[in-house]
Design a protein around this motif. Structure first.
Motif, PDB file in Angstrom:
ATOM      1  N   GLY A 217       0.792  -1.249   0.000  1.00 50.78           N
ATOM      2  CA  GLY A 217       0.000   0.000   0.000  1.00 50.78           C
ATOM      3  C   GLY A 217       0.814   1.285   0.000  1.00 50.78           C
ATOM      4  N   GLY A 218       0.695   2.077  -1.042  1.00 53.45           N
ATOM      5  CA  GLY A 218       1.362   3.376  -1.086  1.00 53.45           C
ATOM      6  C   GLY A 218       2.843   3.315  -1.383  1.00 53.45           C
ATOM      7  N   GLY A 219       3.410   2.088  -1.425  1.00 54.01           N
ATOM      8  CA  GLY A 219       4.845   1.941  -1.596  1.00 54.01           C
ATOM      9  C   GLY A 219       5.362   2.460  -2.920  1.00 54.01           C
ATOM     10  N   LEU A 220       4.601   2.224  -4.002  1.00 49.70           N
ATOM     11  CA  LEU A 220       5.054   2.664  -5.327  1.00 49.70           C
ATOM     12  C   LEU A 220       5.246   4.171  -5.350  1.00 49.70           C
ATOM     13  CD1 LEU A 220       5.617   2.319  -8.327  1.00 49.70           C
ATOM     14  CD2 LEU A 220       3.156   2.288  -8.748  1.00 49.70           C
ATOM     15  N   ASN A 221       4.255   4.884  -4.830  1.00 49.88           N
ATOM     16  CA  ASN A 221       4.312   6.336  -4.807  1.00 49.88           C
ATOM     17  C   ASN A 221       5.507   6.818  -3.975  1.00 49.88           C
ATOM     18  OD1 ASN A 221       3.351   8.859  -5.469  1.00 49.88           O
ATOM     19  ND2 ASN A 221       2.205   9.038  -3.548  1.00 49.88           N
ATOM     20  N   GLU A 222       5.770   6.137  -2.854  1.00 50.30           N
ATOM     21  CA  GLU A 222       6.870   6.477  -1.954  1.00 50.30           C
ATOM     22  C   GLU A 222       8.209   6.319  -2.687  1.00 50.30           C
ATOM     23  OE1 GLU A 222       6.405   5.554   2.669  1.00 50.30           O
ATOM     24  OE2 GLU A 222       7.071   3.811   1.526  1.00 50.30           O
ATOM     25  N   LEU A 223       8.358   5.200  -3.419  1.00 48.38           N
ATOM     26  CA  LEU A 223       9.599   4.944  -4.148  1.00 48.38           C
ATOM     27  C   LEU A 223       9.779   5.944  -5.289  1.00 48.38           C
ATOM     28  CD1 LEU A 223       9.547   1.042  -4.362  1.00 48.38           C
ATOM     29  CD2 LEU A 223      11.041   2.448  -2.938  1.00 48.38           C
ATOM     30  N   GLN A 224       8.666   6.233  -5.996  1.00 50.25           N
ATOM     31  CA  GLN A 224       8.761   7.193  -7.095  1.00 50.25           C
ATOM     32  C   GLN A 224       9.166   8.561  -6.566  1.00 50.25           C
ATOM     33  OE1 GLN A 224       5.126   8.470  -9.004  1.00 50.25           O
ATOM     34  NE2 GLN A 224       6.152   8.898 -10.936  1.00 50.25           N
ATOM     35  N   GLU A 225       8.512   8.983  -5.499  1.00 54.45           N
ATOM     36  CA  GLU A 225       8.842  10.294  -4.932  1.00 54.45           C
ATOM     37  C   GLU A 225      10.290  10.365  -4.481  1.00 54.45           C
ATOM     38  OE1 GLU A 225       6.092  11.593  -1.944  1.00 54.45           O
ATOM     39  OE2 GLU A 225       4.533  11.936  -3.437  1.00 54.45           O
ATOM     40  N   ALA A 226      10.792   9.266  -3.924  1.00 56.15           N
ATOM     41  CA  ALA A 226      12.172   9.255  -3.431  1.00 56.15           C
ATOM     42  C   ALA A 226      13.150   9.516  -4.572  1.00 56.15           C
ATOM     43  CB  ALA A 226      12.481   7.920  -2.746  1.00 56.15           C
TER      44      ALA A 226
ATOM     45  N   GLY B 214       6.871  17.356 -16.918  1.00 58.38           N
ATOM     46  CA  GLY B 214       5.824  17.621 -15.942  1.00 58.38           C
ATOM     47  C   GLY B 214       5.161  16.336 -15.464  1.00 58.38           C
ATOM     48  N   THR B 215       4.982  15.383 -16.390  1.00 58.98           N
ATOM     49  CA  THR B 215       4.385  14.090 -16.029  1.00 58.98           C
ATOM     50  C   THR B 215       5.297  13.348 -15.054  1.00 58.98           C
ATOM     51  OG1 THR B 215       3.457  13.996 -18.249  1.00 58.98           O
ATOM     52  CG2 THR B 215       3.436  11.941 -17.009  1.00 58.98           C
ATOM     53  N   ALA B 216       6.596  13.450 -15.287  1.00 63.13           N
ATOM     54  CA  ALA B 216       7.563  12.787 -14.419  1.00 63.13           C
ATOM     55  C   ALA B 216       7.816  13.579 -13.142  1.00 63.13           C
ATOM     56  CB  ALA B 216       8.879  12.599 -15.166  1.00 63.13           C
ATOM     57  N   ARG B 217       7.280  14.783 -13.057  1.00 63.81           N
ATOM     58  CA  ARG B 217       7.454  15.699 -11.915  1.00 63.81           C
ATOM     59  C   ARG B 217       8.899  16.160 -11.742  1.00 63.81           C
ATOM     60  NH1 ARG B 217       4.501  12.612  -7.045  1.00 63.81           N
ATOM     61  NH2 ARG B 217       3.836  10.855  -8.312  1.00 63.81           N
TER      62      ARG B 217
END
Lengths: 397, 397
Positions: free
Chosen positions: A252-261, A325-328
């Motif tokens: 849960g939520g891990g993908l977003n956490e890794l991407q943000e990192a 922008g898509t990749a932030r």
């Protein structure tokens, strides 16, 4: 309950919570290849004072156990604790790492027999101002000028058009049109900029390793590598090999956490490079990203779960051209981002980039290429055939 | 201070604030063509009790003045007030208005000699599941199936790919691909849906008038007009003609306010149509919007400021195909939205749609077309020539 450290830090720890998790919540990261599952035996800490409940000793030796060494992820407190974190257990991310400066890029491209031809083009335009007798719409005026230059069928995003009326009048009808066009890529307008505005042109090349992240800042006009920055990949907080990262991504939520990192790591480097060379973010209008298949998926926020399980299917090997922008990324949000294609689930864009850089695929001699990082890839072949193999190298290092 | 109404409503009014503004803040709208500038003389209210400061009487007659009638936008309170709002001054928006039901759409298209061929296509796909011997990536598997159908070079957005792995496995490799393709429009994937999922197909046609907003819900499979909904354009709160709206749009935040008003009107109608016919928003995957040049600009959030001043230049006459999500419509966010092109700053998509619908541009007989709304457009011509003229009709109505 409190967890006191010999380094004088104090961290709250909850009933039933293990030491590893409590430290992580407080921003103190331990090395843990397995992501805190008791398997790798790396998150060792010494209990100086206090009572604990130990779920497992894992790989710890008798001598270690007698010295009150425990695995942080397998140890729960039974009251306040005083612990010591050995230097080798503590993960320090954000450190700068050493990178060799690449040879002259322009020279390299020349050796391939190609010139500098970025996907992002800039076209100076001097439009006749609107008058009562030449009163076509702003976009038609722009299209007419493009027609005269032989550029047809350009796409215009809503963001571009929403700025158009203002941009034309602010620039007094004299400006540069920045647009994307390349082999198989339909022309698309990116933005308009006054002639004296943000018109230097930079690109970044990003190498996302499982352990390290390296960014090259390149001048797209003359091909000069302006500067290089690097850091450890902060995803290491969630395990230090590809499989552990995939497991974390599917929780849960891990993908977003890794991407943000990893995006934050890249942006930290890019921001400092731009500041050092006094470059505006709008002037960095192209990016190339290479990484292994899992790193590339996580960078784009794509679930890598099916890469791990038979039949080992990635969502894609060939990535469409998406946007900064898509990749932030903290570069021009309209910039095209090219992702180096991956060959298979465990042979990624990193080794493709390596093979391309060595040019072994162009020569008749059989060559061996080795990329020894967190994982090791070996490629062998010549201009007629190529084979690759991949394996974890952690044991070797 | 308080503003009491004979209808028993009570509204707070600030020192130095006029009655029109105080009522507007409280959600009570008065008709005001000029947007509250004292020019149109429509926001008449009667002062029953209390002292006022009157900046101007504008067009009010002597008899009206003697009856304590004032212009709300030109009158400030000198203490608590009791006022009466005559029925004709009060603007009621959101009312349903009468609309004639259009003739059978399929029959109309047939009279043009064309069939039903929506820009949004649906393609049933039965992909072979991934195995260890056929382990290409998900996107390559999709591309291979499209190749077999002769569909090449489709674009894949990041949103589409981010859902891909999950969508394929949820549908067990059997689903419909929904994509856009049309004359001059490169194929682009929209979304994947399981075969039993959201696979009815609807489109909406929206007529944005300066005064009224009408939405037609159309079944894209058989061309049936399923239902029609309508409302007054709530932009009327900010003035009731095109010029006043442009002025409001160019004042701080006004453009966004006007855009939100009309998009909310459309969505209110669309939501009630979908609810009435038990249609999911993902099933409405195409939209066509027509309006005069200013209404079309405001709908897309484009500054209409330069339409008003010589040389009267719109940002565009021909609108690129953008998305439902970009327009913030409550239909499928990936749906293409086609905007009927405008001929000039004051001859918009409304009259173009009218001319097309009457087919006067196809016949040798000279015909006269009149569209009498808030503004009146007249077109005259045949299949060889066409002329148009436009004028405000408020005086006529």
């Amino acid at each position: 309950m409190e967890l006191r450290l010999t380094s004088d830090e104090v961290v709250k720890i909850k009933e039933g919570e293990d030491i590893y998790t409590a430290l992580k919540r407080a921003g103190i990261y331990l090395t843990a290849s397995c992501g805190g599952k008791g398997a790798c035996g790396k998150c060792r800490v010494r209990i100086i004072d206090g009572k604990t409940e130990i779920k497992s000793y894992g790989k710890l030796t008798h001598i270690e156990r007698e010295s009150n060494i425990v695995l942080a992820c397998q140890t729960l407190p039974n009251g306040d604790l005083l612990i010591e974190i050995p230097k080798e257990s503590r993960l320090v991310v954000g450190d700068k790492i050493a990178v060799a400066r690449t040879k002259d890029l322009a020279g390299y491209l020349k050796s391939y027999g190609v010139g500098i031809n970025p996907t992002v083009k800039r076209l100076p335009l001097n439009l006749p101002p609107a008058t009562i007798t030449d009163n076509i719409s702003d976009l038609d005026r722009l299209r007419r000028a493009l027609d005269e230059q032989g550029i047809k069928g350009m796409r215009f995003s809503h963001e571009f058009v929403a700025e158009l009326a203002d941009a034309l009048r602010r620039a007094d009808w004299n400006m540069e049109l920045v647009y994307v066009e390349g082999q198989g890529i339909p022309a698309e307008a990116i933005f308009l900029t006054p002639l004296e505005g943000c018109n230097r042109r930079y690109g970044i090349a990003v190498d996302i390793g499982t352990t390290t992240v390296v960014v090259y800042l390149v001048n797209l006009v003359n091909g000069e590598v302006v500067d290089i920055g690097s850091t450890y990949n902060s995803q290491m907080r969630h395990g230090d090999d590809v499989i552990t990262r995939i497991v974390h991504a599917t929780e849960g939520g891990g993908l977003n956490e890794l991407q943000e990192a990893v995006v934050k790591d890249i942006n930290t480097i890019v921001d400092s490079l731009m500041e050092r060379h006094d470059i505006k973010s709008c002037e960095v209008d192209a990016a190339t990203v290479s990484g292994n298949t899992t790193m590339s998926h996580i960078f784009w926020g794509l679930d890598p779960g099916s890469i791990r399980e038979e039949p080992y299917i990635p969502t894609l090997n060939f990535f469409p051209m998406w946007r900064g922008g898509t990749a932030r990324l903290s570069i021009n949000p309209q910039s095209p981002v090219y992702t180096v294609p991956c060959v298979a689930s465990y042979v990624g864009g990193d080794i493709v980039a390596g093979v391309l850089a060595t040019k072994m695929h162009r020569n008749p001699e059989v060559a061996l290429f080795m990329d020894i990082g967190t994982n090791g890839e070996i490629a062998i072949g010549n201009n007629e055939w190529l084979m690759t193999i991949k394996s974890a190298t952690s044991g070797l290092r």
